[in-house]
Scaffold this motif. Structure first.
Motif, PDB file in Angstrom:
ATOM      1  N   LEU A  98      32.073 -21.949  32.524  1.00 34.17           N
ATOM      2  CA  LEU A  98      31.888 -20.623  32.312  1.00 34.17           C
ATOM      3  C   LEU A  98      32.536 -19.820  31.067  1.00 34.17           C
ATOM      4  CD1 LEU A  98      30.275 -18.122  33.558  1.00 34.17           C
ATOM      5  CD2 LEU A  98      32.333 -17.590  34.699  1.00 34.17           C
ATOM      6  N   MET A  99      31.646 -19.487  30.260  1.00 31.01           N
ATOM      7  CA  MET A  99      32.013 -18.811  28.920  1.00 31.01           C
ATOM      8  C   MET A  99      32.199 -17.267  28.938  1.00 31.01           C
ATOM      9  SD  MET A  99      29.717 -21.218  26.457  1.00 31.01           S
ATOM     10  CE  MET A  99      29.125 -22.658  27.391  1.00 31.01           C
ATOM     11  N   ILE A 100      32.936 -16.923  28.258  1.00 30.84           N
ATOM     12  CA  ILE A 100      33.259 -15.401  27.775  1.00 30.84           C
ATOM     13  C   ILE A 100      32.686 -15.192  26.770  1.00 30.84           C
ATOM     14  CG2 ILE A 100      35.096 -13.754  27.603  1.00 30.84           C
ATOM     15  CD1 ILE A 100      34.753 -14.951  30.464  1.00 30.84           C
ATOM     16  N   ALA A 101      31.764 -14.358  26.527  1.00 33.65           N
ATOM     17  CA  ALA A 101      31.073 -14.299  25.373  1.00 33.65           C
ATOM     18  C   ALA A 101      31.562 -13.278  24.425  1.00 33.65           C
ATOM     19  CB  ALA A 101      29.476 -13.885  25.355  1.00 33.65           C
ATOM     20  N   VAL A 102      32.222 -13.761  22.912  1.00 29.89           N
ATOM     21  CA  VAL A 102      33.094 -13.118  22.300  1.00 29.89           C
ATOM     22  C   VAL A 102      32.342 -12.427  20.840  1.00 29.89           C
ATOM     23  CG1 VAL A 102      34.871 -13.797  23.095  1.00 29.89           C
ATOM     24  CG2 VAL A 102      34.048 -14.663  21.091  1.00 29.89           C
ATOM     25  N   ASP A 103      30.847 -13.149  20.668  1.00 30.73           N
ATOM     26  CA  ASP A 103      30.440 -12.899  19.287  1.00 30.73           C
ATOM     27  C   ASP A 103      28.981 -13.200  19.487  1.00 30.73           C
ATOM     28  OD1 ASP A 103      30.332 -15.873  19.182  1.00 30.73           O
ATOM     29  OD2 ASP A 103      32.034 -15.779  17.782  1.00 30.73           O
ATOM     30  N   ASP A 104      28.280 -12.787  18.248  1.00 33.43           N
ATOM     31  CA  ASP A 104      26.815 -13.093  18.305  1.00 33.43           C
ATOM     32  C   ASP A 104      26.319 -14.386  18.320  1.00 33.43           C
ATOM     33  OD1 ASP A 104      26.574 -10.285  17.702  1.00 33.43           O
ATOM     34  OD2 ASP A 104      26.421 -10.459  15.666  1.00 33.43           O
ATOM     35  N   ARG A 105      27.015 -15.257  17.870  1.00 33.49           N
ATOM     36  CA  ARG A 105      26.700 -16.866  17.753  1.00 33.49           C
ATOM     37  C   ARG A 105      26.476 -17.153  19.212  1.00 33.49           C
ATOM     38  NH1 ARG A 105      31.754 -19.799  15.350  1.00 33.49           N
ATOM     39  NH2 ARG A 105      33.563 -18.687  16.255  1.00 33.49           N
ATOM     40  N   MET A 106      27.824 -16.790  19.978  1.00 30.54           N
ATOM     41  CA  MET A 106      27.711 -17.349  21.325  1.00 30.54           C
ATOM     42  C   MET A 106      26.639 -16.795  22.129  1.00 30.54           C
ATOM     43  SD  MET A 106      31.693 -17.364  22.523  1.00 30.54           S
ATOM     44  CE  MET A 106      31.566 -18.135  24.136  1.00 30.54           C
ATOM     45  N   ARG A 107      26.400 -15.547  22.047  1.00 34.58           N
ATOM     46  CA  ARG A 107      25.432 -14.608  22.781  1.00 34.58           C
ATOM     47  C   ARG A 107      24.003 -15.189  22.625  1.00 34.58           C
ATOM     48  NH1 ARG A 107      28.593 -10.547  20.660  1.00 34.58           N
ATOM     49  NH2 ARG A 107      29.946  -9.508  22.383  1.00 34.58           N
ATOM     50  N   GLU A 108      23.730 -15.402  21.505  1.00 33.70           N
ATOM     51  CA  GLU A 108      22.394 -15.958  20.730  1.00 33.70           C
ATOM     52  C   GLU A 108      22.188 -17.494  21.669  1.00 33.70           C
ATOM     53  OE1 GLU A 108      19.557 -16.830  17.107  1.00 33.70           O
ATOM     54  OE2 GLU A 108      21.703 -17.224  16.825  1.00 33.70           O
ATOM     55  N   MET A 109      23.273 -18.443  21.676  1.00 37.02           N
ATOM     56  CA  MET A 109      23.228 -19.508  22.102  1.00 37.02           C
ATOM     57  C   MET A 109      23.115 -19.518  23.697  1.00 37.02           C
ATOM     58  SD  MET A 109      25.381 -22.021  19.760  1.00 37.02           S
ATOM     59  CE  MET A 109      26.838 -21.204  19.805  1.00 37.02           C
ATOM     60  N   LEU A 110      23.842 -18.554  24.158  1.00 34.21           N
ATOM     61  CA  LEU A 110      23.848 -18.433  25.638  1.00 34.21           C
ATOM     62  C   LEU A 110      22.701 -17.876  26.322  1.00 34.21           C
ATOM     63  CD1 LEU A 110      27.736 -17.413  26.210  1.00 34.21           C
ATOM     64  CD2 LEU A 110      26.389 -19.609  27.154  1.00 34.21           C
ATOM     65  N   GLU A 111      22.172 -16.667  25.420  1.00 33.34           N
ATOM     66  CA  GLU A 111      20.980 -16.039  26.199  1.00 33.34           C
ATOM     67  C   GLU A 111      19.723 -17.310  25.966  1.00 33.34           C
ATOM     68  OE1 GLU A 111      20.827 -12.373  23.852  1.00 33.34           O
ATOM     69  OE2 GLU A 111      22.508 -11.640  24.915  1.00 33.34           O
ATOM     70  N   PHE A 112      19.794 -18.073  24.850  1.00 33.45           N
ATOM     71  CA  PHE A 112      18.480 -18.801  24.757  1.00 33.45           C
ATOM     72  C   PHE A 112      18.747 -19.900  25.973  1.00 33.45           C
ATOM     73  CE2 PHE A 112      16.799 -22.775  23.529  1.00 33.45           C
ATOM     74  CZ  PHE A 112      15.530 -22.740  23.389  1.00 33.45           C
ATOM     75  N   ILE A 113      19.663 -20.450  26.026  1.00 29.54           N
ATOM     76  CA  ILE A 113      19.701 -21.519  27.128  1.00 29.54           C
ATOM     77  C   ILE A 113      19.709 -20.945  28.570  1.00 29.54           C
ATOM     78  CG2 ILE A 113      22.287 -21.803  27.322  1.00 29.54           C
ATOM     79  CD1 ILE A 113      19.589 -24.597  27.195  1.00 29.54           C
ATOM     80  N   GLY A 114      20.110 -19.776  28.608  1.00 31.15           N
ATOM     81  CA  GLY A 114      20.269 -18.938  30.110  1.00 31.15           C
ATOM     82  C   GLY A 114      21.425 -19.475  30.957  1.00 31.15           C
ATOM     83  N   PHE A 115      22.615 -20.015  30.385  1.00 31.16           N
ATOM     84  CA  PHE A 115      23.474 -20.152  31.246  1.00 31.16           C
ATOM     85  C   PHE A 115      24.388 -18.766  31.647  1.00 31.16           C
ATOM     86  CE2 PHE A 115      24.901 -24.513  28.914  1.00 31.16           C
ATOM     87  CZ  PHE A 115      23.630 -25.074  29.629  1.00 31.16           C
ATOM     88  N   PRO A 116      24.798 -18.880  32.829  1.00 30.77           N
ATOM     89  CA  PRO A 116      25.588 -17.787  33.321  1.00 30.77           C
ATOM     90  C   PRO A 116      26.774 -17.282  32.061  1.00 30.77           C
ATOM     91  CG  PRO A 116      25.164 -19.043  34.945  1.00 30.77           C
ATOM     92  CD  PRO A 116      24.885 -19.681  33.812  1.00 30.77           C
ATOM     93  N   TYR A 117      26.972 -16.157  32.086  1.00 27.06           N
ATOM     94  CA  TYR A 117      28.183 -15.983  30.875  1.00 27.06           C
ATOM     95  C   TYR A 117      28.727 -14.587  31.448  1.00 27.06           C
ATOM     96  CZ  TYR A 117      25.566 -13.183  27.779  1.00 27.06           C
ATOM     97  OH  TYR A 117      24.657 -12.370  27.235  1.00 27.06           O
ATOM     98  N   ILE A 118      30.062 -14.185  30.894  1.00 27.38           N
ATOM     99  CA  ILE A 118      30.449 -12.791  30.833  1.00 27.38           C
ATOM    100  C   ILE A 118      30.754 -12.081  29.684  1.00 27.38           C
ATOM    101  CG2 ILE A 118      32.383 -11.555  31.963  1.00 27.38           C
ATOM    102  CD1 ILE A 118      32.862 -13.835  34.051  1.00 27.38           C
ATOM    103  N   GLU A 119      30.420 -11.148  29.650  1.00 28.83           N
ATOM    104  CA  GLU A 119      30.722 -10.264  28.434  1.00 28.83           C
ATOM    105  C   GLU A 119      32.228 -10.084  27.989  1.00 28.83           C
ATOM    106  OE1 GLU A 119      29.731  -9.143  25.520  1.00 28.83           O
ATOM    107  OE2 GLU A 119      27.727  -9.736  25.561  1.00 28.83           O
ATOM    108  N   ALA A 120      33.014 -10.484  27.081  1.00 24.71           N
ATOM    109  CA  ALA A 120      34.629 -10.127  26.715  1.00 24.71           C
ATOM    110  C   ALA A 120      34.693  -8.888  27.073  1.00 24.71           C
ATOM    111  CB  ALA A 120      34.694 -10.569  25.325  1.00 24.71           C
ATOM    112  N   ALA A 121      34.222  -7.860  26.789  1.00 26.46           N
ATOM    113  CA  ALA A 121      34.358  -6.440  27.031  1.00 26.46           C
ATOM    114  C   ALA A 121      34.562  -6.258  28.496  1.00 26.46           C
ATOM    115  CB  ALA A 121      33.515  -5.503  26.333  1.00 26.46           C
ATOM    116  N   THR A 122      33.386  -6.814  29.237  1.00 25.99           N
ATOM    117  CA  THR A 122      33.653  -6.649  30.793  1.00 25.99           C
ATOM    118  C   THR A 122      34.699  -7.295  31.353  1.00 25.99           C
ATOM    119  OG1 THR A 122      31.207  -6.557  30.620  1.00 25.99           O
ATOM    120  CG2 THR A 122      32.247  -7.005  32.932  1.00 25.99           C
ATOM    121  N   TRP A 123      34.938  -8.458  30.927  1.00 27.34           N
ATOM    122  CA  TRP A 123      36.044  -9.391  31.714  1.00 27.34           C
ATOM    123  C   TRP A 123      37.264  -8.982  31.245  1.00 27.34           C
ATOM    124  CZ3 TRP A 123      36.944 -12.862  35.055  1.00 27.34           C
ATOM    125  CH2 TRP A 123      38.255 -13.512  34.960  1.00 27.34           C
TER     126      TRP A 123
END
Length: 391
Positions: A324-349
């Protein structure tokens, strides 16, 4: 098809002893010794970030049905004035695959890539290209990168991007064949990836004590905070280093020849100094791996991969371990949103006071079948894109 593979390498590049001409690559039958401070830092510098080995490995593995020669990009750069070499390369190969990552970013000018690919007369496939930071990219893209894109726009070129935003950007730049496919590391071990995804929807993982942690030690204290929130006081926090010793001021005090690394376990045994290290309230150990098989073997003993590093979690998923990843930047968000893996936004976590309870709740809501179906569709999309360009 005769394929020239270059760009980001697999860990096997560590055995390259010599390269000559268009096709001759001499490999040593052993890896460089890694024991001293000097050895460890040198090995990280060779790849810049050990997570990059997964990109090169995934790209190479996707081409395994073909006649593939890996030529280090530095060899192509060092010989870019040799017309004879490039004439030989153009004669010997039918297609070039360039394994890429965060090439599109304001702080990097792709002058050398523009010059090298300008000399090639074969089709070029750029695999895994992505954007580091999208804000202001169009206005701040360096001249060398614009030249690189212009060179490929005039050739038969194919872009397999990390996600949708990069694909949209490249289309706006006039590229003809652009296909979002995700990072090639995602498809190295699809069976194990699906096993990992199936195991993630388990709220009991919030109580796991054998966690592979990743983040940015030397820069921020986030991973230390996470370890305190998730691990019991008598546990050992295990953190995997990727580029911190060259990029984030995680230093190894002492002489260059001081032994600091145990290659059998991958553990850093020497003293370390970095910002916020005084905040630790748990026993902890730092590891670093220069062989992806050793890394996967080690991580297979963990119950969970968790943190702010994309490939630090992906390698665990390649071993079937939930990640499970904590998304911290644009590159992670782009890859995670494309592949559809569950993730948590850093600001939320980061603002959650009871992180363990939040994690359990998050995991309990994952739709396992939907996630696996999305991954399967992305894998099929990647294979189809390769087939479209003859791979």
């Amino acid at each position: 098809m005769r394929i020239l593979l270059t760009g980001i390498p697999s860990y096997l590049q560590r055995t390259v002893a010599d390269v000559s001409g268009a096709t001759t690559v001499v490999h040593r039958p052993y890896f460089d010794e890694v024991r001293s401070k000097k050895d460890l830092i040198a090995q990280v510098r060779k790849i810049a970030n050990t997570g990059n080995y997964l990109i090169g490995e995934g790209a190479a593995y996707s081409l395994r049905a073909h006649n593939v020669t890996y030529l280090p990009f530095w060899h192509l750069v060092n010989n870019r004035a040799s017309d004879d070499l490039y004439e030989h390369i153009n004669h010997e190969f039918d297609l070039c695959v360039f394994a890429s990552a965060n090439l599109l970013r304001p702080g990097y000018s792709a002058d050398l890539e523009a010059e090298v690919f300008g000399k090639m007369k074969m089709p070029i496939v750029v695999m895994g290209i992505g954007i580091q930071r999208k804000d202001g990219l169009k206005e701040n893209l360096p001249a060398g990168t614009l030249k690189f894109l212009d060179v490929l726009k005039k050739k038969e070129s194919f872009f397999l991007t990390r996600g949708y935003f990069t694909a949209e950007f490249l289309r706006e730049q006039g590229m003809k064949f652009v296909k979002p496919t995700g990072c090639p590391s995602l498809y190295f071990a699809p069976t194990e990836m699906k096993r990992s995804l199936a195991a993630l929807a388990n709220p009991g993982l919030a109580e796991a004590q054998k966690i592979a942690l990743g983040g940015y030690l030397g820069s921020v204290a986030d991973t230390i905070v996470d370890a305190h929130a998730l691990l019991e006081p008598d546990s050992v926090a295990t953190y995997v280093v990727q580029d911190e010793v060259v990029a984030y001021n995680l230093s190894l005090p002492g002489d260059d020849d001081l032994p600091v690394y145990d290659r059998a376990s991958g553990r850093i045994t020497g003293a370390t100094e970095y910002k916020h290290s005084e905040k630790w309230q748990r026993k902890h150990e730092l590891l670093v791996f220069f062989d992806t098989n050793q890394w996967r073997g080690w991580v297979s003993s963990r119950d969970l991969c968790f943190g702010r590093r994309f490939h630090g979690c992906i390698i665990g998923m390649q071993a079937g371990v939930p990640g499970l990843m904590i998304a911290v930047d644009d590159r992670m968000r782009e890859m995670l949103e494309f592949i559809g893996f569950p993730y948590i936004e850093a600001a939320t976590w980061n603002r959650e006071t009871d992180k363990r309870a939040y994690l359990a709740s998050f995991l309990s809501k994952i739709d396992t079948q939907a996630v696996i179906d999305r991954y399967s569709a992305c894998e099929a999309n990647f294979r189809n894109a390769l087939g479209h360009v003859g791979l």
